[in-house]
Design an enzyme around this catalytic site. Structure first.
Site: not given
Ligand code: GAR
Length: 195
Positions: A15, A17, A68, A93-95, A110, A112
């Site tokens: 978390g 972000n 789902k 991390m889920r579609l 999103n 990435h």
């Molecule tokens: C981040 O780097 C984000 O870009 C990635 O997960 C991490 C979460 O970090 N997302 C993906 O890979 C989506 N496909 P956080 O929990 O510290 O924010």
């Protein structure tokens, strides 16, 4: 009426972000109100971060539902009741399934950790390092039914620190925390064109 865009943040992990966006909202850099944080992983640290920030945390596990669709309908009821306008994925991390996509068309964003369309899916940083690329980066995009696909809103390049995936990951994270708030602010509050 606060005039702020009401958002829900979805996360499955640490978390960081979420925390960066929460600070941006509090400090007036992002004109949004985080109505809730949703996680599909009740033990994830993001729930603790939400508690510390005094933001509602919702843990909803897909395996508790028969399908789902049933999971997403339960989630939608919570989002609607909270008046959520946009969904912001931050390490979720889920579609996203058809039920949510239909309810929030072009309103799910999103982030990435790669320059998409390179290295979608899990462990994007590990994939980039394994391929020996010299530059990777961060992408912010609208969500569609694919895995890390959908219209790209913004990208930033980050050099790979050779032989040091940890340092590369730190640099990516630092960039994510800046690019996400800036991109969302433009998305929610577009500056009107001068004629
Ligand atoms: C981040 O780097 C984000 O870009 C990635 O997960 C991490 C979460 O970090 N997302 C993906 O890979 C989506 N496909 P956080 O929990 O510290 O924010």
């Amino acid at each position: 009426m606060t005039g702020k865009t009401k958002i829900a943040i979805f996360a499955s992990g640490s978390g960081s972000n979420f925390e960066a966006l929460e600070i941006a909202c509090r400090e007036g850099e992002l004109d949004a109100e985080i109505a809730l944080v949703m996680t599909d992983k009740p033990a994830s640290f993001v729930i603790e971060r939400a508690r510390q920030a005094d933001i509602r945390g919702v843990a909803l596990e897909p395996k508790a539902f028969p399908t789902k669709q049933a999971f997403e309908e339960a989630l939608l009821a919570i989002l609607r009741e909270a008046g959520v306008e946009w969904i912001v994925l931050a390490g979720y991390m889920r579609l996203i399934g058809p039920t949510m996509l239909a309810a929030y068309p072009s309103r799910i964003v999103n982030i990435h950790p790669s320059l998409l369309p390179s290295f979608p899916g899990k462990d994007a940083i590990g994939q980039a390092v394994a391929h020996g690329v010299k530059v990777t980066g961060v992408t912010v995009h609208l969500v569609d039914e694919g895995m890390d696909t959908g219209p790209i809103l913004n990208q930033a390049a980050v050099p790979v620190v050779e032989g040091d995936p940890e340092k590369t990951a730190q640099a990516i994270q630092k960039t994510e925390h800046v690019i996400y708030k800036e991109t969302l602010q433009k998305l929610f509050k577009p500056v009107p064109a001068n004629n």
